[in-house]
Design an enzyme around this catalytic site. Structure first.
Site, PDB file in Angstrom:
ATOM      1  N   GLU A 179       0.862  -1.194   0.000  1.00 20.33           N
ATOM      2  CA  GLU A 179       0.000   0.000   0.000  1.00 20.33           C
ATOM      3  C   GLU A 179       0.891   1.234   0.000  1.00 20.33           C
ATOM      4  O   GLU A 179       1.782   1.363   0.833  1.00 20.33           O
ATOM      5  CB  GLU A 179      -0.924  -0.026   1.216  1.00 20.33           C
ATOM      6  CG  GLU A 179      -1.637   1.289   1.519  1.00 20.33           C
ATOM      7  CD  GLU A 179      -2.444   1.850   0.345  1.00 20.33           C
ATOM      8  OE1 GLU A 179      -3.288   1.139  -0.205  1.00 20.33           O
ATOM      9  OE2 GLU A 179      -2.205   3.024  -0.036  1.00 20.33           O
ATOM     10  N   SER A 217       0.311   4.402   0.695  1.00 26.93           N
ATOM     11  CA  SER A 217       0.159   5.469   1.692  1.00 26.93           C
ATOM     12  C   SER A 217      -0.349   4.930   3.027  1.00 26.93           C
ATOM     13  O   SER A 217      -1.373   4.243   3.071  1.00 26.93           O
ATOM     14  CB  SER A 217      -0.813   6.529   1.152  1.00 26.93           C
ATOM     15  OG  SER A 217      -1.253   7.357   2.193  1.00 26.93           O
ATOM     16  N   TYR A 275      -4.525   2.919   4.597  1.00 24.50           N
ATOM     17  CA  TYR A 275      -4.770   1.539   5.033  1.00 24.50           C
ATOM     18  C   TYR A 275      -6.290   1.324   5.087  1.00 24.50           C
ATOM     19  O   TYR A 275      -7.003   2.090   5.743  1.00 24.50           O
ATOM     20  CB  TYR A 275      -4.185   1.279   6.419  1.00 24.50           C
ATOM     21  CG  TYR A 275      -2.683   1.388   6.527  1.00 24.50           C
ATOM     22  CD1 TYR A 275      -1.845   0.919   5.515  1.00 24.50           C
ATOM     23  CD2 TYR A 275      -2.090   1.945   7.651  1.00 24.50           C
ATOM     24  CE1 TYR A 275      -0.454   1.011   5.622  1.00 24.50           C
ATOM     25  CE2 TYR A 275      -0.711   2.042   7.772  1.00 24.50           C
ATOM     26  CZ  TYR A 275       0.100   1.574   6.749  1.00 24.50           C
ATOM     27  OH  TYR A 275       1.463   1.678   6.869  1.00 24.50           O
ATOM     28  N   GLY A 321      -8.084   1.389   2.329  1.00 25.61           N
ATOM     29  CA  GLY A 321      -8.544   1.786   0.998  1.00 25.61           C
ATOM     30  C   GLY A 321      -9.413   3.040   0.968  1.00 25.61           C
ATOM     31  O   GLY A 321      -9.590   3.740   1.980  1.00 25.61           O
ATOM     32  N   THR A 322      -9.934   3.320  -0.233  1.00 28.28           N
ATOM     33  CA  THR A 322     -10.722   4.530  -0.502  1.00 28.28           C
ATOM     34  C   THR A 322     -11.983   4.583   0.348  1.00 28.28           C
ATOM     35  O   THR A 322     -12.318   5.620   0.918  1.00 28.28           O
ATOM     36  CB  THR A 322     -11.113   4.540  -2.001  1.00 28.28           C
ATOM     37  OG1 THR A 322      -9.912   4.524  -2.771  1.00 28.28           O
ATOM     38  CG2 THR A 322     -11.930   5.764  -2.353  1.00 28.28           C
ATOM     39  N   CYS A 323     -12.689   3.471   0.409  1.00 26.51           N
ATOM     40  CA  CYS A 323     -14.011   3.452   1.039  1.00 26.51           C
ATOM     41  C   CYS A 323     -13.960   3.990   2.454  1.00 26.51           C
ATOM     42  O   CYS A 323     -14.722   4.896   2.801  1.00 26.51           O
ATOM     43  CB  CYS A 323     -14.561   2.025   1.016  1.00 26.51           C
ATOM     44  SG  CYS A 323     -16.095   1.864   1.923  1.00 26.51           S
ATOM     45  N   HIS A 332     -44.418  -4.005  10.926  1.00 25.68           N
ATOM     46  CA  HIS A 332     -45.230  -2.791  10.872  1.00 25.68           C
ATOM     47  C   HIS A 332     -44.947  -1.947  12.107  1.00 25.68           C
ATOM     48  O   HIS A 332     -44.885  -2.507  13.210  1.00 25.68           O
ATOM     49  CB  HIS A 332     -46.709  -3.179  10.814  1.00 25.68           C
ATOM     50  CG  HIS A 332     -47.613  -1.984  10.960  1.00 25.68           C
ATOM     51  ND1 HIS A 332     -47.838  -1.112   9.923  1.00 25.68           N
ATOM     52  CD2 HIS A 332     -48.302  -1.503  12.032  1.00 25.68           C
ATOM     53  CE1 HIS A 332     -48.657  -0.150  10.348  1.00 25.68           C
ATOM     54  NE2 HIS A 332     -48.950  -0.371  11.621  1.00 25.68           N
TER      55      HIS A 332
HETATM   56  C1  LIG Z   1     -16.307  10.395  -2.333  1.00 23.36           C
HETATM   57  C2  LIG Z   1     -16.629   8.949  -2.664  1.00 23.36           C
HETATM   58  C3  LIG Z   1     -17.780   8.373  -2.147  1.00 23.36           C
HETATM   59  C4  LIG Z   1     -18.065   7.037  -2.441  1.00 23.36           C
HETATM   60  N1  LIG Z   1     -19.211   6.485  -1.923  1.00 23.36           N
HETATM   61  C5  LIG Z   1     -19.491   5.196  -2.160  1.00 23.36           C
HETATM   62  C6  LIG Z   1     -20.628   4.575  -1.571  1.00 23.36           C
HETATM   63  O1  LIG Z   1     -21.386   5.198  -0.832  1.00 23.36           O
HETATM   64  N2  LIG Z   1     -20.853   3.273  -1.820  1.00 23.36           N
HETATM   65  C7  LIG Z   1     -20.027   2.538  -2.621  1.00 23.36           C
HETATM   66  O2  LIG Z   1     -20.263   1.332  -2.800  1.00 23.36           O
HETATM   67  N3  LIG Z   1     -18.945   3.105  -3.236  1.00 23.36           N
HETATM   68  C8  LIG Z   1     -18.660   4.399  -3.000  1.00 23.36           C
HETATM   69  N4  LIG Z   1     -17.550   4.964  -3.565  1.00 23.36           N
HETATM   70  C9  LIG Z   1     -16.701   4.133  -4.443  1.00 23.36           C
HETATM   71  C10 LIG Z   1     -15.810   3.224  -3.586  1.00 23.36           C
HETATM   72  O3  LIG Z   1     -15.155   3.966  -2.590  1.00 23.36           O
HETATM   73  C11 LIG Z   1     -14.776   2.518  -4.467  1.00 23.36           C
HETATM   74  O4  LIG Z   1     -15.446   1.887  -5.537  1.00 23.36           O
HETATM   75  C12 LIG Z   1     -14.010   1.479  -3.694  1.00 23.36           C
HETATM   76  O5  LIG Z   1     -13.486   1.992  -2.507  1.00 23.36           O
HETATM   77  C13 LIG Z   1     -12.889   0.915  -4.567  1.00 23.36           C
HETATM   78  O6  LIG Z   1     -12.219  -0.072  -3.845  1.00 23.36           O
HETATM   79  P1  LIG Z   1     -11.008  -0.864  -4.475  1.00 23.36           P
HETATM   80  O7  LIG Z   1     -10.965  -2.167  -3.756  1.00 23.36           O
HETATM   81  O8  LIG Z   1     -11.073  -0.899  -5.938  1.00 23.36           O
HETATM   82  O9  LIG Z   1      -9.694  -0.030  -4.125  1.00 23.36           O
HETATM   83  P2  LIG Z   1      -9.378   1.139  -3.122  1.00 23.36           P
HETATM   84  O10 LIG Z   1     -10.117   1.030  -1.851  1.00 23.36           O
HETATM   85  O11 LIG Z   1      -9.479   2.404  -3.878  1.00 23.36           O
HETATM   86  O12 LIG Z   1      -7.859   0.835  -2.753  1.00 23.36           O
HETATM   87  C14 LIG Z   1      -6.818   1.029  -3.640  1.00 23.36           C
HETATM   88  C15 LIG Z   1      -5.559   1.294  -2.830  1.00 23.36           C
HETATM   89  O13 LIG Z   1      -4.425   1.138  -3.653  1.00 23.36           O
HETATM   90  C16 LIG Z   1      -3.431   2.072  -3.274  1.00 23.36           C
HETATM   91  N5  LIG Z   1      -2.521   2.179  -4.431  1.00 23.36           N
HETATM   92  C17 LIG Z   1      -2.754   2.777  -5.621  1.00 23.36           C
HETATM   93  N6  LIG Z   1      -1.695   2.604  -6.463  1.00 23.36           N
HETATM   94  C18 LIG Z   1      -0.769   1.891  -5.760  1.00 23.36           C
HETATM   95  C19 LIG Z   1       0.527   1.397  -6.059  1.00 23.36           C
HETATM   96  N7  LIG Z   1       1.084   1.570  -7.259  1.00 23.36           N
HETATM   97  N8  LIG Z   1       1.186   0.715  -5.093  1.00 23.36           N
HETATM   98  C20 LIG Z   1       0.642   0.510  -3.875  1.00 23.36           C
HETATM   99  N9  LIG Z   1      -0.583   0.957  -3.539  1.00 23.36           N
HETATM  100  C21 LIG Z   1      -1.278   1.634  -4.459  1.00 23.36           C
HETATM  101  C22 LIG Z   1      -4.230   3.316  -2.921  1.00 23.36           C
HETATM  102  O14 LIG Z   1      -3.514   4.162  -2.048  1.00 23.36           O
HETATM  103  C23 LIG Z   1      -5.478   2.707  -2.253  1.00 23.36           C
HETATM  104  O15 LIG Z   1      -5.366   2.624  -0.869  1.00 23.36           O
HETATM  105  C24 LIG Z   1     -17.206   6.283  -3.275  1.00 23.36           C
HETATM  106  C25 LIG Z   1     -16.042   6.862  -3.796  1.00 23.36           C
HETATM  107  C26 LIG Z   1     -15.751   8.183  -3.483  1.00 23.36           C
HETATM  108  C27 LIG Z   1     -14.485   8.796  -4.032  1.00 23.36           C
END
Ligand SMILES: Cc1cc2nc3c(=O)[nH]c(=O)nc-3n(C[C@H](O)[C@H](O)[C@H](O)COP(=O)(O)OP(=O)(O)OC[C@H]3O[C@@H](n4cnc5c(N)ncnc54)[C@H](O)[C@@H]3O)c2cc1C
Ligand SMILES: NC(=O)c1ccc[n+]([C@@H]2O[C@H](COP(=O)([O-])OP(=O)(O)OC[C@H]3O[C@@H](n4cnc5c(N)ncnc54)[C@H](O)[C@@H]3O)[C@@H](O)[C@H]2O)c1
Length: 435
Positions: free
Chosen positions: A33, A35, A39, A41-43, A421
């Protein structure tokens, strides 16, 4: 050079779940990872969880006199939650005896070797899972301003904007517009087309009316030329704001990976090209979640885990081609949830069923009787083909339709179902009785 059974690139939903599973099967796993702030991920860090926490808190803003102070407090509460979840996610993997979390940026040297940056070390693995997520799309118009934010940056804002201009009217744009309007900002949404132009007109009408009632102003069909300082220019006009949110879509985050070194191909959506088992062109390299550029949802990333798990450790039967039906939800103040076909997409041989929320007792209890439930059923068999719900609790009850559709339930099944209900779910009796 250390060797692992599996290297997972990115600490996303699918990858972390696979790491736990592989550990249980005594496989050695490296999770790379880039950053320490990501840890989990995005979610959990900058996506679903922080936005939904703030959306929930924004609904309480009306009880607070000092809106700016309450906004700062809400951001603080959101940060507490995120810090706790991030630490929990790290500990979850770090505590496993066969899993190593490596905080470095990964790139391919060849199909089994990963370069770690900045350390310069290399690791090798038998199987590699690309789970690097997505990033915001950059604008195709000029931006010369220091008050322009992407979604992750606006979640860290130290003050409540007086006037926020949201550029883009998709998931992030509309959810943030609704949230900031609830917090007390004036909000304008500037978008290049019409709002949710692929949805049914009755859905769009309610959605727009609800957001306008919250104070959101829409500028549709805007051709944006630039953001300069505190102004956004479009068509022959401009708006002044003290913050701009860009929400123009997301694209797979694969630029750092040097995929060509491994022979991995990219698809038309700019993501890793995979087959139905999520194998890339190189059969020991898989891609999961947003990195495939398909559907950008956490629950799709989780389902991608199920597919790879089935392929690597199971009977290989679970594929992208047999995913269960799943819904999409827009978490505006009154949410919009959709699964399967809309009325417009359904065509001729269907029956359209509709219940207005004014006639649902639970809507009166909740104090929000706007919107409706709409279902599409096959005219001949009664099978449920889709639903569009725009109402309080839509985000929850749509999952009942997903289960019904998975088991190919008919209108009569839900018309005769016993629901608690008072609940919003019980309105499904009235909805499906119309068949
Ligand atoms: C503002 C926002 C709101 C959202 N709301 C929702 C919601 O309500 N419900 C929903 O289902 N989805 C939602 N989403 C979408 C959802 O967050 C993503 O679809 C999901 O988190 C993607 O998960 P993932 O497993 O693909 O990877 P991610 O969780 O994105 O993880 C990828 C990781 O890889 C790391 N990385 C990238 N490149 C490298 C590299 N070269 N080497 C090492 N590490 C690297 C990144 O730092 C990151 O931590 C939202 C997205 C955003 C931006
Ligand atoms: N509730 C949820 O499940 C949820 C919430 C937030 C995000 N997400 C995921 O994150 C993804 C990204 O969200 P998003 O809102 O950034 O993308 P989106 O694809 O939902 O919407 C992008 C919007 O930007 C507009 N746009 C693009 N380029 C433009 C330009 N140059 N000028 C003006 N408008 C432009 C598009 O027309 C569209 O309205 C979503 O597709 C979704 O998969 C899901």
């Amino acid at each position: 050079m250390k060797h692992y059974d599996i290297a997972i690139l990115g600490f996303g939903k699918a990858g972390k779940t696979l790491a736990v599973r592989a550990n249980a099967l005594n496989k050695s796993v490296a999770v790379v990872e880039k950053s320490a702030q990501m840890y989990g991920g995005t979610c959990i860090n900058v996506g679903c969880i922080p936005t939904k926490k703030l959306i929930t808190l924004s609904k309480m803003a009306k009880f607070h006199e000092n809106k700016d102070e309450f906004f700062k407090k809400a951001v603080g509460l959101k940060n507490e939650l995120i810090l706790a979840l991030r630490a929990k996610n790290f500990a979850m993997l770090d505590s496993l005896k066969n899993v190593e979390v490596i905080t470095q940026t990964a790139s391919f040297v060849d199909k089994n070797t990963i370069l770690l940056s900045p350390s310069g070390e290399k690791i090798t693995a038998d199987k590699i899972i690309i789970n690097t997520g997505s990033k915001s799309i950059k604008p195709n118009f000029s931006v010369k301003s220091d008050i322009v934010y992407q979604s992750d940056e606006i979640l860290e804002l130290g003050h409540l904007p007086k006037h926020l201009v949201v550029v883009g009217g998709g998931f992030i744009g509309l959810e943030m517009a609704s949230m900031f309007a609830n917090f007390g900002s004036k909000v304008s949404v500037v978008l290049r087309s019409e709002i949710l132009k692929n949805e049914d007109d009755d859905v769009r009408e309610v959605l727009i009316k609800n957001l306008e009632n919250q104070g959101v102003n829409f500028i549709q069909n805007a051709k944006i030329s630039e953001i300069n300082g505190d102004k956004i220019y479009f068509n022959d006009s401009f708006l002044e704001a003290d913050a701009f949110l860009l929400s123009l879509g997301r694209t797979p985050n694969i630029d750092d990976l040097e995929l060509k070194n491994a022979g991995v191909l990219v698809n038309k959506r700019g993501g890793v090209a995979t087959d139905e088992c999520l194998r890339s062109e190189i059969s020991d390299i898989f891609a999961v979640g947003d990195a495939r550029g398909d559907e950008f949802f956490t629950y799709i990333s989780l389902d991608d885990f199920r597919i790879v798990n089935s392929y690597l450790f199971g009977d290989k039967t679970r594929t992208k081609n047999n995913r269960s039906p799943y819904a999409k939800v827009l978490f505006t103040d009154t949410p919009f949830a959709k699964i399967g076909l809309s009325e417009r997409e359904a065509g001729e041989n269907v029956k359209v069923l509709k219940v207005m929320m004014q006639n649902v007792p639970n809507a009166k209890i909740l104090g929000n009787d706007t919107g409706f439930l709409k279902a599409i059923c096959d005219k001949a068999s009664g099978e449920i083909l889709g639903a569009s719900f725009i109402c309080a609790n839509a985000h929850e009850i749509i999952n009942e339709i997903a289960i019904a559709m998975k088991f190919r339930a008919k209108a009569s099944d839900l018309a005769g179902q016993i629901f608690t209900h008072p609940s919003t779910s019980e309105a499904l009796n009235d909805l499906f009785s119309q068949f």
